[in-house]
Design a protein around this motif. Structure first.
Motif, short mmCIF file in Angstrom:
data_model
loop_
_atom_site.label_atom_id
_atom_site.label_comp_id
_atom_site.label_asym_id
_atom_site.label_seq_id
_atom_site.Cartn_x
_atom_site.Cartn_y
_atom_site.Cartn_z
N GLU A 177 0.99 -0.99 0.16
CA GLU A 177 -0.17 -0.03 0.48
C GLU A 177 0.47 1.11 -0.49
O GLU A 177 0.91 2.27 -0.90
N ASP A 178 1.79 1.12 0.53
CA ASP A 178 3.24 2.12 0.85
C ASP A 178 3.18 2.86 -0.53
O ASP A 178 3.55 3.48 -0.69
N LEU A 179 4.22 1.10 -1.30
CA LEU A 179 4.39 1.35 -2.39
C LEU A 179 3.45 2.37 -3.61
O LEU A 179 3.66 2.92 -4.50
N MET A 180 1.47 1.75 -3.54
CA MET A 180 1.21 1.67 -4.26
C MET A 180 1.01 3.61 -3.82
O MET A 180 0.81 5.13 -4.76
N LYS A 181 1.22 4.27 -2.45
CA LYS A 181 0.50 6.01 -2.75
C LYS A 181 1.72 6.59 -3.10
O LYS A 181 1.19 7.58 -4.14
N HIS A 182 3.15 6.38 -3.29
CA HIS A 182 4.16 6.70 -3.53
C HIS A 182 4.21 6.82 -5.42
O HIS A 182 4.40 7.53 -5.57
N CYS A 183 3.72 5.96 -6.08
CA CYS A 183 3.62 5.30 -7.39
C CYS A 183 2.64 5.68 -7.96
O CYS A 183 2.55 5.80 -9.08
N GLY A 184 1.04 5.59 -7.11
CA GLY A 184 0.15 5.72 -7.92
C GLY A 184 -0.32 7.52 -8.00
O GLY A 184 1.06 8.34 -7.67
N GLU A 185 -1.24 7.68 -9.12
CA GLU A 185 -1.70 9.27 -9.02
C GLU A 185 -2.33 9.70 -8.09
O GLU A 185 -2.71 9.33 -6.63
N ARG A 186 -1.82 11.35 -7.37
CA ARG A 186 -1.78 12.31 -6.63
C ARG A 186 -1.47 13.73 -6.82
O ARG A 186 -1.42 14.23 -7.66
N ILE A 187 -2.12 14.52 -6.15
CA ILE A 187 -1.62 15.83 -6.47
C ILE A 187 -1.04 15.81 -5.09
O ILE A 187 -0.83 15.79 -4.46
N GLU A 188 0.15 16.82 -6.43
CA GLU A 188 1.53 17.21 -5.58
C GLU A 188 1.49 18.59 -5.49
O GLU A 188 1.34 19.30 -6.51
N LEU A 189 1.14 19.04 -3.49
CA LEU A 189 0.52 20.28 -3.38
C LEU A 189 1.94 21.45 -3.35
O LEU A 189 2.77 20.24 -2.29
N VAL A 190 2.66 22.22 -3.46
CA VAL A 190 3.54 23.07 -3.25
C VAL A 190 3.70 24.16 -2.73
O VAL A 190 2.42 25.03 -3.24
N VAL A 191 3.45 24.59 -1.53
CA VAL A 191 3.12 25.85 -0.26
C VAL A 191 4.36 26.07 0.29
O VAL A 191 5.43 25.07 0.80
N ASP A 192 4.13 27.37 0.90
CA ASP A 192 4.89 27.98 1.30
C ASP A 192 4.78 27.22 3.15
O ASP A 192 6.20 27.08 3.47
N TYR A 193 4.01 27.04 3.50
CA TYR A 193 3.61 26.38 4.79
C TYR A 193 2.90 25.85 4.98
O TYR A 193 1.87 25.76 5.31
N PRO A 194 2.87 24.00 4.62
CA PRO A 194 2.38 23.13 5.03
C PRO A 194 1.19 23.28 5.66
O PRO A 194 0.33 22.62 6.17
N GLU A 195 1.77 23.80 7.13
CA GLU A 195 1.18 23.69 8.32
C GLU A 195 -0.04 24.78 8.63
O GLU A 195 -1.23 24.24 9.61
N GLN A 196 0.14 25.34 7.56
CA GLN A 196 -1.15 26.10 7.38
C GLN A 196 -2.24 25.83 6.63
O GLN A 196 -3.58 26.29 6.18
N ALA A 197 -1.60 25.35 5.39
CA ALA A 197 -2.17 24.29 4.47
C ALA A 197 -2.98 23.12 4.96
O ALA A 197 -4.49 22.27 4.75
N VAL A 198 -2.23 22.30 6.19
CA VAL A 198 -3.31 21.03 6.12
C VAL A 198 -4.70 21.48 7.34
O VAL A 198 -5.72 20.76 6.44
N PRO A 199 -5.13 22.03 8.41
CA PRO A 199 -6.09 22.67 8.14
C PRO A 199 -7.05 22.85 7.12
O PRO A 199 -8.27 22.02 7.43
N ILE A 200 -6.61 23.03 6.41
CA ILE A 200 -7.86 24.03 5.24
C ILE A 200 -8.12 22.11 4.45
O ILE A 200 -8.93 21.92 4.34
#
Length: 301
Positions: free
Chosen positions: A218-241
């Motif tokens: 399951e971990d491997l499929m997570k790494h290699c499966g389709e995903r949204i890649e989100l790049v932000v300055d501060y992930p800790e601000q994005a997580v609650p949203i």
């Protein structure tokens, strides 16, 4: 929690100044098909030899079936090995090869040879000499020899290396049959992640003697499966949203990057909601990675 059948602590094998295996800590659950992945020369064969009692560790500890140290002698018979090329008598047939191994181990049960040949998909080879077998048939006979004595753990070193597509399918089917019919724990080494991904339940990735990573299928499929890649300055601000929007299957990968493994179709809405909340989005994209690319990137150092 699943029972750990095999684990190592700081297992090391040194030849001269070179560490072929360097402080490896591995954990294999009972009933797992554990894919041990590494490039040629990464230390896979040396590691398997130490587990099978064919090479002595320089340092570190092996724990098998709850036994370690000098007590390992009591449980070595519960380990079957096919390491490097099978030790076959080419002028004999499959049945006689197995009969020799049975004599060595004192196995005399009626019908035993036929059962093993059936298990590895070689029930009808009759008196055909091993020298006339295909590579895939030889590998399956090698697995049959490793099964004599009913081991609980099977060590297979590159069993599909050099096989044609048909041979690979035959060996793969044999391994899956052992898992299904005997709930056998199998440690199988290979440099072909794409092939192992079709059968393995867990993985360890080794490079230059060191274990880089252990992960589940399951971990491997997570790494290699389709995903949204989100790049932000501060992930800790994005997580609650993310959580307010009901995104639960995500992982913070670095100081800037978050992977989201669900609701790929909602990426535009996510971007808008983050902007409304004042979270600066540097980039948002849908990405995936081929298994082999993941492995090659991991072992490119």
């Amino acid at each position: 929690m699943s029972e750990i059948l095999l684990q190592t602590k700081g297992l090391t094998k040194q030849y001269g100044h070179q560490k072929a295996v360097d402080h490896v800590n591995i954990h294999i659950k009972k009933g797992a098909i554990y894919g041990f992945i590494g490039r040629n020369g990464a230390g896979k064969t040396t590691f398997l030899k130490m587990i099978g009692g064919l090479a002595k560790p320089t340092e570190g500890e092996i724990e098998l079936f709850g036994y370690s140290g000098k007590q390992l002698k009591m449980v070595r018979s519960r380990v079957g090995c096919l390491i490097e090329t099978p030790g076959l008598y080419y002028g004999m047939n499959a049945r006689d090869n197995l009969k020799m191994k049975c004599k060595l181990l004192g196995v005399k049960r009626e019908g035993y040879l036929e059962e093993i040949l059936e298990t590895v998909g070689l029930p009808d080879v009759g008196n055909k000499k091993v020298r006339h077998f295909s590579l895939g048939m030889k590998q399956r006979l090698g697995i049959a020899l490793a099964l004599v004595g009913e081991p609980d753990l099977l060590l297979l070193d590159e069993p599909i290396n050099g096989l044609d597509p048909q041979g690979i399918v035959e060996v793969r089917d044999t391994i899956l049959r052992l898992k299904k019919e005997r709930n056998m724990t199998i440690l199988i080494s290979s440099h072909l992640l794409e092939e192992l991904s079709k059968i393995a339940t867990d993985y360890g990735i080794i490079h230059k003697g060191s274990l880089l990573q252990e992960l589940t299928k399951e971990d491997l499929m997570k790494h290699c499966g389709e995903r949204i890649e989100l790049v932000v300055d501060y992930p800790e601000q994005a997580v609650p949203i993310l959580e307010q929007l009901g995104f639960l299957n995500y992982q913070v990968m670095s100081k800037e990057k978050i992977y989201i493994f669900e609701r790929l179709e909602d990426s535009a809405r996510l971007n808008m909601e983050l902007a409304k909340a004042g979270v600066m989005v540097k980039s948002i994209s849908i990405a995936n990675e081929e298994l082999e690319s993941y492995f090659l990137n991991l072992t490119s150092a």
